[in-house]
Write an enzyme that holds these catalytic residues in place. Structure first.
Site, PDB file in Angstrom:
ATOM      1  N   LYS A 144       7.419   5.005 -14.476  1.00  0.00           N
ATOM      2  CA  LYS A 144       7.855   6.421 -13.831  1.00  0.00           C
ATOM      3  C   LYS A 144       9.057   6.811 -14.507  1.00  0.00           C
ATOM      4  O   LYS A 144       9.048   8.051 -14.787  1.00  0.00           O
ATOM      5  CB  LYS A 144       8.466   6.026 -12.220  1.00  0.00           C
ATOM      6  CG  LYS A 144       7.433   5.550 -11.314  1.00  0.00           C
ATOM      7  CD  LYS A 144       8.169   5.039  -9.904  1.00  0.00           C
ATOM      8  CE  LYS A 144       6.897   4.827  -8.852  1.00  0.00           C
ATOM      9  NZ  LYS A 144       7.147   3.615  -7.921  1.00  0.00           N
ATOM     10  N   GLN A 154      12.422   1.666  -5.022  1.00  0.00           N
ATOM     11  CA  GLN A 154      11.164   0.857  -5.339  1.00  0.00           C
ATOM     12  C   GLN A 154      10.784  -0.356  -4.273  1.00  0.00           C
ATOM     13  O   GLN A 154      11.944  -0.857  -4.037  1.00  0.00           O
ATOM     14  CB  GLN A 154      11.032   0.492  -6.746  1.00  0.00           C
ATOM     15  CG  GLN A 154       9.845  -0.342  -7.033  1.00  0.00           C
ATOM     16  CD  GLN A 154       8.641   0.501  -7.149  1.00  0.00           C
ATOM     17  OE1 GLN A 154       8.847   1.666  -7.729  1.00  0.00           O
ATOM     18  NE2 GLN A 154       7.607   0.096  -6.846  1.00  0.00           N
ATOM     19  N   ASP A 214       9.064  10.174  -1.902  1.00  0.00           N
ATOM     20  CA  ASP A 214       7.798   9.348  -1.594  1.00  0.00           C
ATOM     21  C   ASP A 214       7.446   9.682  -0.117  1.00  0.00           C
ATOM     22  O   ASP A 214       6.236   9.237   0.134  1.00  0.00           O
ATOM     23  CB  ASP A 214       8.575   7.989  -1.450  1.00  0.00           C
ATOM     24  CG  ASP A 214       7.729   6.956  -2.568  1.00  0.00           C
ATOM     25  OD1 ASP A 214       6.832   7.439  -3.004  1.00  0.00           O
ATOM     26  OD2 ASP A 214       8.511   5.699  -2.673  1.00  0.00           O
TER      27      ASP A 214
END
Ligand code: NDP
Length: 310
Positions: free
Chosen positions: A63, A107, A130
């Site tokens: 990422k 995460q 997200d």
């Protein structure tokens, strides 16, 4: 359309997620450069990693690399596995209040002592790249403006690239998680598909799958979906990522579909790896640019709008 479809040597064409992700990444790079003067800085994504889960380390590294390659700022917070709930919530609050941060990603999975739902919910919904907060999940249900979950968005975008307009297609999603299955079902619904959401209690799963124009397994069971479950000519978007034993004591990644057999039945299929996986980060970067534009009251840059992401 055809730029992401590749010959497999069998009936099915491969839907090349790496090529799709490269297209999105390139558009994000143009969009990020276009937004920079208005923001007075490049769009910025903050990634929070708690603990040292090896798979998460790899994801976070990718990422960061892709964020920087797209000309955006990557802000990294690595915290020890024993980080307390209060410390993590304080960091999220600090990132929420930091005007120079456009996107926040925590995460997952988190260490067991932390409640992932509570932590995710603490993220400012306008920075929730997200797309997992209740605000953004609700916006998806309502068809309202919001940030969409990355992996499901990638699935729908790949299907649109392969097939064009999805109106009227019958879609079967297998798996009903908050991360993948449920948002995938709602995103296909938003494309005017007729959607069935299957799960571990579904009866006659094979027969239900065999009616799908688009089959989207998101379970986490290697090779669960047999060729006989696939309607001839269907499109298969395989979300599953499973590590299995391979020759020579090594391991390899495989999807939820019996890929070699499915190649003989489907018309299009995503490989694993190289299908849905690369799209997830691409959508994350696109969402970061979208969040930056919205927060600054700027229109979505044309390069990004033209992609027609879900
Ligand atoms: P979860 O474990 O949260 O959900 C799995 C779902 O599969 C559940 O809804 C479960 O049903 C259902 N299921 C389990 N067994 C069966 C069965 N025998 N028949 C039908 N349905 C079944 O997983 P995630 O949604 O987080 O992830 C799913 C897969 O996608 C995993 O392999 C994961 O690694 C992969 N993934 C890939 C990503 C990518 O970037 N490509 C990103 C995220 C995930 P029930 O609810 O009834 O228990």
């Amino acid at each position: 359309m055809s730029h992401i479809l590749k010959d497999s040597g069998a009936r099915a064409q491969l839907i090349d997620g790496k090529a799709g992700a490269a297209l999105v990444d390139a558009a994000v790079k143009v969009a990020a450069a276009e937004l920079t003067p208005a923001l007075g800085r490049t769009p910025a994504l903050a990634v929070v990693l708690v603990g040292d889960d090896p798979a998460s380390q790899v994801y976070v590294r990718n990422k960061i690399r892709r964020t920087e390659a797209a000309g955006m700022t990557s802000i990294e917070h690595r915290l020890p596995a024993d980080t307390s709930r209060d410390t993590l919530l304080r960091l999220i609050e600090q990132l929420n209040n930091d005007d120079a941060v456009d996107g926040i990603l925590v995460q997952l999975p988190l260490p067991d002592h932390l409640n992932a739902a509570e932590i995710v919910e603490a993220i400012d919904p306008f920075k929730d790249v997200d797309g997992l907060t209740a605000h953004n999940a609700g916006a998806l249900v309502q068809g309202a403006t919001g940030l969409r979950a990355c992996t499901p968005s990638g699935c729908v975008w790949l299907a649109k690239q392969a097939l064009g307009d999805l109106t009227g297609k019958s879609v079967v999603v297998i798996g009903r998680s908050i991360l993948v299955g449920k948002p995938a079902a709602l995103l296909f619904l938003a494309e005017n598909c007729t959607v069935t959401l299957a799960h571990s209690r579904t009866r006659n799963l094979a027969e239900i799958c065999a009616k799908a124009d688009i089959l989207v397994p998101a379970v986490g069971r290697p090779h669960m979906v047999k060729a006989s479950w696939i309607k001839p000519g269907a499109t298969v978007i395989d979300v599953g990522i499973n590590r299995i034993d391979a020759e020579g004591g090594k391991s390899r990644l495989t999807g939820d579909v019996d890929f070699d057999q499915a190649l003989k039945v489907a018309d299009q299929i995503t490989p694993v790896p190289g299908g849905v996986g690369p799209m997830t980060i691409a959508i994350l970067l696109a969402n970061t640019c979208t969040a930056a534009a919205r927060r600054a009251g700027q229109p979505l840059p044309a390069a990004l709008a033209e992609l027609d992401l879900p």
